[in-house]
Write a protein that holds these residues in place. Structure first.
Motif, PDB file in Angstrom:
ATOM      1  N   THR A  51       0.824  -1.213   0.000  1.00 55.75           N
ATOM      2  CA  THR A  51       0.000   0.000   0.000  1.00 55.75           C
ATOM      3  C   THR A  51       0.855   1.260   0.000  1.00 55.75           C
ATOM      4  O   THR A  51       0.443   2.299  -0.519  1.00 55.75           O
ATOM      5  CB  THR A  51      -0.947   0.030   1.224  1.00 55.75           C
ATOM      6  N   ILE A  52       2.057   1.176   0.592  1.00 58.82           N
ATOM      7  CA  ILE A  52       2.941   2.350   0.629  1.00 58.82           C
ATOM      8  C   ILE A  52       4.187   2.163  -0.241  1.00 58.82           C
ATOM      9  O   ILE A  52       4.995   3.083  -0.358  1.00 58.82           O
ATOM     10  CB  ILE A  52       3.375   2.676   2.074  1.00 58.82           C
ATOM     11  N   GLY A  53       4.315   0.977  -0.853  1.00 61.37           N
ATOM     12  CA  GLY A  53       5.500   0.679  -1.647  1.00 61.37           C
ATOM     13  C   GLY A  53       5.861   1.717  -2.697  1.00 61.37           C
ATOM     14  O   GLY A  53       7.023   2.120  -2.813  1.00 61.37           O
ATOM     15  N   PRO A  54       4.886   2.211  -3.479  1.00 65.17           N
ATOM     16  CA  PRO A  54       5.236   3.165  -4.540  1.00 65.17           C
ATOM     17  C   PRO A  54       5.505   4.587  -4.046  1.00 65.17           C
ATOM     18  O   PRO A  54       5.972   5.417  -4.830  1.00 65.17           O
ATOM     19  CB  PRO A  54       3.987   3.146  -5.450  1.00 65.17           C
ATOM     20  N   VAL A  55       5.202   4.887  -2.773  1.00 63.36           N
ATOM     21  CA  VAL A  55       5.228   6.298  -2.367  1.00 63.36           C
ATOM     22  C   VAL A  55       6.096   6.587  -1.145  1.00 63.36           C
ATOM     23  O   VAL A  55       6.409   7.762  -0.895  1.00 63.36           O
ATOM     24  CB  VAL A  55       3.792   6.802  -2.079  1.00 63.36           C
ATOM     25  N   TRP A  56       6.492   5.588  -0.371  1.00 64.83           N
ATOM     26  CA  TRP A  56       7.141   5.894   0.910  1.00 64.83           C
ATOM     27  C   TRP A  56       8.443   6.663   0.731  1.00 64.83           C
ATOM     28  O   TRP A  56       8.733   7.595   1.487  1.00 64.83           O
ATOM     29  CB  TRP A  56       7.384   4.616   1.718  1.00 64.83           C
ATOM     30  N   ASP A  57       9.257   6.293  -0.278  1.00 65.66           N
ATOM     31  CA  ASP A  57      10.530   6.989  -0.446  1.00 65.66           C
ATOM     32  C   ASP A  57      10.324   8.406  -0.975  1.00 65.66           C
ATOM     33  O   ASP A  57      11.068   9.334  -0.624  1.00 65.66           O
ATOM     34  CB  ASP A  57      11.478   6.201  -1.357  1.00 65.66           C
ATOM     35  N   GLY A  58       9.295   8.606  -1.795  1.00 61.18           N
ATOM     36  CA  GLY A  58       8.978   9.954  -2.244  1.00 61.18           C
ATOM     37  C   GLY A  58       8.495  10.831  -1.099  1.00 61.18           C
ATOM     38  O   GLY A  58       8.782  12.030  -1.053  1.00 61.18           O
ATOM     39  N   ASN A  59       7.768  10.237  -0.157  1.00 66.44           N
ATOM     40  CA  ASN A  59       7.301  10.997   1.003  1.00 66.44           C
ATOM     41  C   ASN A  59       8.462  11.496   1.858  1.00 66.44           C
ATOM     42  O   ASN A  59       8.383  12.572   2.461  1.00 66.44           O
ATOM     43  CB  ASN A  59       6.365  10.139   1.854  1.00 66.44           C
ATOM     44  N   GLU A  60       9.546  10.721   1.922  1.00 66.03           N
ATOM     45  CA  GLU A  60      10.702  11.129   2.721  1.00 66.03           C
ATOM     46  C   GLU A  60      11.431  12.321   2.112  1.00 66.03           C
ATOM     47  O   GLU A  60      12.194  12.997   2.806  1.00 66.03           O
ATOM     48  CB  GLU A  60      11.663   9.959   2.901  1.00 66.03           C
ATOM     49  N   VAL A  61      11.210  12.583   0.830  1.00 67.09           N
ATOM     50  CA  VAL A  61      11.839  13.740   0.198  1.00 67.09           C
ATOM     51  C   VAL A  61      11.405  15.036   0.882  1.00 67.09           C
ATOM     52  O   VAL A  61      12.164  16.015   0.944  1.00 67.09           O
ATOM     53  CB  VAL A  61      11.507  13.771  -1.310  1.00 67.09           C
ATOM     54  N   TRP A  62      10.187  15.057   1.412  1.00 70.13           N
ATOM     55  CA  TRP A  62       9.715  16.254   2.117  1.00 70.13           C
ATOM     56  C   TRP A  62      10.611  16.576   3.303  1.00 70.13           C
ATOM     57  O   TRP A  62      10.866  17.742   3.614  1.00 70.13           O
ATOM     58  CB  TRP A  62       8.278  16.049   2.577  1.00 70.13           C
ATOM     59  N   LEU A  93      17.591   9.267  12.175  1.00 72.99           N
ATOM     60  CA  LEU A  93      18.288   8.922  10.939  1.00 72.99           C
ATOM     61  C   LEU A  93      18.579   7.424  10.874  1.00 72.99           C
ATOM     62  O   LEU A  93      18.349   6.782   9.830  1.00 72.99           O
ATOM     63  CB  LEU A  93      19.587   9.720  10.834  1.00 72.99           C
ATOM     64  N   ALA A  94      19.069   6.853  11.971  1.00 72.74           N
ATOM     65  CA  ALA A  94      19.358   5.410  11.993  1.00 72.74           C
ATOM     66  C   ALA A  94      18.089   4.604  11.765  1.00 72.74           C
ATOM     67  O   ALA A  94      18.088   3.606  11.021  1.00 72.74           O
ATOM     68  CB  ALA A  94      20.002   5.033  13.326  1.00 72.74           C
ATOM     69  N   ALA A  95      16.990   5.041  12.389  1.00 76.68           N
ATOM     70  CA  ALA A  95      15.720   4.329  12.224  1.00 76.68           C
ATOM     71  C   ALA A  95      15.241   4.390  10.779  1.00 76.68           C
ATOM     72  O   ALA A  95      14.757   3.387  10.225  1.00 76.68           O
ATOM     73  CB  ALA A  95      14.668   4.926  13.161  1.00 76.68           C
ATOM     74  N   LEU A  96      15.366   5.556  10.143  1.00 76.77           N
ATOM     75  CA  LEU A  96      14.937   5.691   8.752  1.00 76.77           C
ATOM     76  C   LEU A  96      15.803   4.844   7.816  1.00 76.77           C
ATOM     77  O   LEU A  96      15.305   4.296   6.826  1.00 76.77           O
ATOM     78  CB  LEU A  96      14.987   7.161   8.331  1.00 76.77           C
ATOM     79  N   ILE A  97      17.083   4.739   8.121  1.00 77.13           N
ATOM     80  CA  ILE A  97      17.971   3.894   7.308  1.00 77.13           C
ATOM     81  C   ILE A  97      17.571   2.431   7.445  1.00 77.13           C
ATOM     82  O   ILE A  97      17.441   1.697   6.450  1.00 77.13           O
ATOM     83  CB  ILE A  97      19.439   4.105   7.722  1.00 77.13           C
ATOM     84  N   ILE A  98      17.373   1.980   8.686  1.00 80.02           N
ATOM     85  CA  ILE A  98      16.969   0.590   8.927  1.00 80.02           C
ATOM     86  C   ILE A  98      15.645   0.297   8.221  1.00 80.02           C
ATOM     87  O   ILE A  98      15.470  -0.758   7.594  1.00 80.02           O
ATOM     88  CB  ILE A  98      16.848   0.337  10.438  1.00 80.02           C
ATOM     89  N   GLY A 100      14.321   1.831   5.564  1.00 79.28           N
ATOM     90  CA  GLY A 100      14.496   1.790   4.112  1.00 79.28           C
ATOM     91  C   GLY A 100      15.152   0.503   3.652  1.00 79.28           C
ATOM     92  O   GLY A 100      14.739  -0.093   2.641  1.00 79.28           O
ATOM     93  N   VAL A 101      16.176   0.064   4.379  1.00 78.86           N
ATOM     94  CA  VAL A 101      16.851  -1.195   4.043  1.00 78.86           C
ATOM     95  C   VAL A 101      15.876  -2.364   4.176  1.00 78.86           C
ATOM     96  O   VAL A 101      15.856  -3.281   3.346  1.00 78.86           O
ATOM     97  CB  VAL A 101      18.083  -1.395   4.946  1.00 78.86           C
ATOM     98  N   ALA A 102      15.041  -2.334   5.209  1.00 79.75           N
ATOM     99  CA  ALA A 102      14.089  -3.419   5.427  1.00 79.75           C
ATOM    100  C   ALA A 102      13.090  -3.534   4.285  1.00 79.75           C
ATOM    101  O   ALA A 102      12.764  -4.643   3.832  1.00 79.75           O
ATOM    102  CB  ALA A 102      13.355  -3.200   6.755  1.00 79.75           C
ATOM    103  N   PHE A 103      12.594  -2.398   3.792  1.00 77.49           N
ATOM    104  CA  PHE A 103      11.673  -2.430   2.654  1.00 77.49           C
ATOM    105  C   PHE A 103      12.325  -3.100   1.442  1.00 77.49           C
ATOM    106  O   PHE A 103      11.678  -3.868   0.718  1.00 77.49           O
ATOM    107  CB  PHE A 103      11.247  -1.007   2.278  1.00 77.49           C
ATOM    108  N   GLU A 104      13.591  -2.800   1.213  1.00 73.34           N
ATOM    109  CA  GLU A 104      14.275  -3.320   0.028  1.00 73.34           C
ATOM    110  C   GLU A 104      14.728  -4.761   0.185  1.00 73.34           C
ATOM    111  O   GLU A 104      14.710  -5.537  -0.768  1.00 73.34           O
ATOM    112  CB  GLU A 104      15.491  -2.432  -0.285  1.00 73.34           C
ATOM    113  N   TYR A 105      15.123  -5.167   1.392  1.00 78.98           N
ATOM    114  CA  TYR A 105      15.730  -6.481   1.587  1.00 78.98           C
ATOM    115  C   TYR A 105      14.728  -7.565   1.943  1.00 78.98           C
ATOM    116  O   TYR A 105      15.022  -8.749   1.824  1.00 78.98           O
ATOM    117  CB  TYR A 105      16.789  -6.404   2.698  1.00 78.98           C
ATOM    118  N   ARG A 106      13.530  -7.162   2.394  1.00 80.41           N
ATOM    119  CA  ARG A 106      12.568  -8.151   2.873  1.00 80.41           C
ATOM    120  C   ARG A 106      12.263  -9.226   1.843  1.00 80.41           C
ATOM    121  O   ARG A 106      12.151 -10.412   2.178  1.00 80.41           O
ATOM    122  CB  ARG A 106      11.267  -7.451   3.272  1.00 80.41           C
TER     123      ARG A 106
END
Length: 334
Positions: A51-62, A93-98, A100-106
């Motif tokens: 549900t958030i896959g296409p938009v979560w990284d774009g939302n972080e740009v804000w 920052l550490a939480a956001l990195i973890i 983002g990695v989790a979304f990609e590696y899962r």
């Protein structure tokens, strides 16, 4: 005169950027927080992530743009904020990195244990920022220990005061509610019903906690416009619960989004013209004048914002339109 006008303009733009970030990333965090609990098996958790896959990284740009705008328009504010709040911002920052990695590696490997580990990483990576952003903004509005050089002279534990902790609890429950309403809007079938029911259960404590924080803010830092915005935010939150109970997820999502936007704008209005008040001496406070860049810098930034902001908004709006359809667990591969 020009510098005064441009500092006000950029304070307003930064307010809009933070409001947009809380609006969009708020439901991302909510979905992440609910992931291990609302998703009963791997397919359901995959559905929630989609549900958030296409938009979560774009939302972080804000967030990136808000930070960049603060650095360029108010460098003194940026320097004091990131030095004084170094540890909580590093944790965010550490939480956001973890996360983002989790979304990609899962999905990179089969195995229940592998996926479960990354699901909990998404949960932690969503939970910490959801709390710490409220703590950070609570301290900014309340005031922090700034000396005559505008440097933070307090400790990390000074930031963990009752008001800011209530602010962290407020953002946590509002983001979680926003995420539950978003899931009811973006899914169908049994998941939609469960998300709708969960939003109703979260709604009552969310109203109580948010009301306590906004009332405390209004009493401690009274501002007529800010109080009016807080009142409308509270009405929007109640309206969200009513719309959710009626099964009108679209209106409920608009209402929870309005609650977050109005609350953020109200906090910034209450803060203005300060950007970081000093709790030691009002003369030590940072404001839009003594924290700003030069008039030339602000003028160049304004022209850049005029040309590029509409493009970014149109592109992100188009992205949401393309991925607007509801999702169902039946379409997730076994």
């Amino acid at each position: 005169m020009l510098i005064m006008e441009l500092t006000t303009v950029w304070f307003a733009l930064i307010t809009i950027l933070w409001a947009g970030y809380f609006l969009l990333e708020g439901f991302d965090f909510g979905v992440g927080i609910l992931l291990p609990f609302l998703g009963r098996d791997n397919r359901e958790r995959r559905l929630l992530i989609n549900t958030i896959g296409p938009v979560w990284d774009g939302n972080e740009v804000w967030l990136i743009v808000a930070g960049g705008a603060t650095f360029a328009a108010f460098p003194e504010w940026y320097a004091t904020l990131f030095s004084g709040f170094y540890l909580p911002l590093l944790l965010i920052l550490a939480a956001l990195i973890i996360r983002g990695v989790a979304f990609e590696y899962r999905g990179k490997r089969d195995g229940e244990q592998w996926k479960t580990r990354w699901d909990w990483s998404i949960f932690v990576g969503s939970l910490l920022p959801a709390i710490l952003w409220g703590v950070a903004f609570g301290n900014i509005v309340r005031g922090v220990r700034l000396d005559e050089h505008h440097e933070y002279v307090g400790s990390f534990f000074n930031l963990l005061n009752p008001y800011s902790l209530l602010g962290g609890l407020t953002t946590l429950v509002l983001f979680t509610l926003h995420g539950a309403v978003f899931l009811a809007l973006k899914t169908d079938g049994e998941m939609r019903q469960r998300a709708n029911a969960l939003a109703s259960r979260i709604g009552i404590p969310a109203v109580a906690i948010a009301a306590a924080f906004l009332i405390w803010t209004a009493i401690a830092h009274f501002d007529g416009v800010g109080v009016a915005l807080f009142a409308v935010a509270a009405l929007a939150l109640v309206g969200a619960l009513v719309a959710n109970r009626l099964g009108r997820e679209g209106w409920a999502f608009i209402a929870t989004g309005a609650t977050l936007v109005l609350a953020v704008v109200g906090l910034f209005v209450t803060l203005f013209p300060d950007v970081m008040p000093s709790s030691l001496d009002a003369a030590n406070s940072l404001n839009v004048d003594n924290a700003s860049s030069t008039p030339y810098t602000l003028k160049v930034m304004t022209w850049v914002a005029v040309f590029f902001t509409p493009i970014v908004l149109l592109y992100q709006g188009w992205t949401y339109w393309v991925f607007r359809k509801r999702l169902t667990v039946e379409k997730i591969p076994v």
